[in-house]
Design a protein around this motif. Structure first.
Motif, mmCIF file in Angstrom:
data_model
loop_
_atom_site.group_PDB
_atom_site.id
_atom_site.type_symbol
_atom_site.label_atom_id
_atom_site.label_comp_id
_atom_site.label_asym_id
_atom_site.label_seq_id
_atom_site.Cartn_x
_atom_site.Cartn_y
_atom_site.Cartn_z
ATOM 1 N N PHE A 33 15.306 -57.678 110.958
ATOM 2 C CA PHE A 33 14.385 -56.692 110.380
ATOM 3 C C PHE A 33 13.314 -56.279 111.384
ATOM 4 O O PHE A 33 12.924 -55.106 111.428
ATOM 5 C CB PHE A 33 13.751 -57.238 109.100
ATOM 6 C CG PHE A 33 14.604 -57.051 107.883
ATOM 7 C CD1 PHE A 33 14.579 -55.869 107.174
ATOM 8 C CD2 PHE A 33 15.442 -58.056 107.454
ATOM 9 C CE1 PHE A 33 15.371 -55.687 106.063
ATOM 10 C CE2 PHE A 33 16.240 -57.898 106.343
ATOM 11 C CZ PHE A 33 16.206 -56.707 105.635
ATOM 12 N N GLY A 34 12.843 -57.220 112.188
ATOM 13 C CA GLY A 34 11.886 -56.874 113.234
ATOM 14 C C GLY A 34 12.495 -55.947 114.271
ATOM 15 O O GLY A 34 11.843 -55.012 114.740
ATOM 16 N N GLY A 35 13.749 -56.180 114.630
ATOM 17 C CA GLY A 35 14.439 -55.297 115.574
ATOM 18 C C GLY A 35 14.652 -53.904 115.012
ATOM 19 O O GLY A 35 14.485 -52.902 115.714
ATOM 20 N N LEU A 36 14.994 -53.824 113.727
ATOM 21 C CA LEU A 36 15.173 -52.523 113.085
ATOM 22 C C LEU A 36 13.857 -51.771 113.032
ATOM 23 O O LEU A 36 13.804 -50.563 113.306
ATOM 24 C CB LEU A 36 15.750 -52.710 111.684
ATOM 25 C CG LEU A 36 16.070 -51.448 110.905
ATOM 26 C CD1 LEU A 36 17.067 -50.574 111.658
ATOM 27 C CD2 LEU A 36 16.621 -51.805 109.531
ATOM 28 N N ARG A 37 12.789 -52.493 112.720
ATOM 29 C CA ARG A 37 11.465 -51.855 112.703
ATOM 30 C C ARG A 37 11.094 -51.349 114.095
ATOM 31 O O ARG A 37 10.602 -50.237 114.254
ATOM 32 C CB ARG A 37 10.424 -52.847 112.206
ATOM 33 C CG ARG A 37 9.028 -52.286 112.202
ATOM 34 C CD ARG A 37 8.018 -53.306 111.759
ATOM 35 N NE ARG A 37 6.684 -52.714 111.705
ATOM 36 C CZ ARG A 37 5.618 -53.370 111.338
ATOM 37 N NH1 ARG A 37 5.708 -54.630 110.980
ATOM 38 N NH2 ARG A 37 4.450 -52.773 111.329
ATOM 39 N N ALA A 38 11.336 -52.165 115.120
ATOM 40 C CA ALA A 38 11.024 -51.751 116.485
ATOM 41 C C ALA A 38 11.857 -50.539 116.891
ATOM 42 O O ALA A 38 11.361 -49.641 117.578
ATOM 43 C CB ALA A 38 11.260 -52.908 117.447
ATOM 44 N N MET A 39 13.114 -50.503 116.459
ATOM 45 C CA MET A 39 13.961 -49.362 116.783
ATOM 46 C C MET A 39 13.404 -48.085 116.155
ATOM 47 O O MET A 39 13.331 -47.037 116.799
ATOM 48 C CB MET A 39 15.387 -49.596 116.301
ATOM 49 C CG MET A 39 16.354 -48.501 116.717
ATOM 50 S SD MET A 39 18.005 -48.737 116.074
ATOM 51 C CE MET A 39 17.741 -48.424 114.349
ATOM 52 N N LEU A 40 12.985 -48.173 114.902
ATOM 53 C CA LEU A 40 12.432 -46.993 114.234
ATOM 54 C C LEU A 40 11.094 -46.574 114.830
ATOM 55 O O LEU A 40 10.750 -45.397 114.821
ATOM 56 C CB LEU A 40 12.282 -47.261 112.734
ATOM 57 C CG LEU A 40 13.590 -47.392 111.961
ATOM 58 C CD1 LEU A 40 13.328 -47.831 110.532
ATOM 59 C CD2 LEU A 40 14.376 -46.094 111.992
#
Length: 110
Positions: A41-48
């Motif tokens: 979830f942290g990676g997805l947030r960083a991607m967005l």
């Protein structure tokens, strides 16, 4: 596309091989999964947010799992494994929900 192919191959191999988990590691598996979900979830947030770095993601993923498992292991050695497991799940759960809220705000602009 390579990641999706790797996921499909991994699922198929897992279904056919059906690997077993040693009973000594069973208490640590749920904690490791929650820690991995936190990193995802942290990676997805960083991607967005446009700040995703694959090296940071891999290090975060591995370190989250290892640190969470070590905390639970330490708790088991001290005789307070269930309390530390609960603490790890609560902390990581808060982080997961915080990242999910940021993702929701980014996707739905709300």
């Amino acid at each position: 596309m390579i990641a999706v192919l790797g996921l499909v191959v991994g699922v198929v191999v897992g279904l056919f091989v059906q690997p077993g988990i040693p009973t000594e590691l069973v208490p640590y598996l749920p904690i490791a999964i929650v820690a991995a979900l936190d990193a995802v979830f942290g990676g997805l947030r960083a991607m967005l947010d446009g700040i995703f770095d694959d090296k940071v993601f891999v290090v975060s993923f591995l370190s989250n799992v290892v640190v969470a498992a070590l905390i639970v292991f330490l708790g088991d050695q001290l005789g307070v494994g269930s309390q530390l497991s609960t603490g790890v799940v609560v902390v990581l759960g808060i982080r997961i929900f915080s990242n999910a809220a940021a993702i929701r705000r980014h996707v739905f602009r709300a």
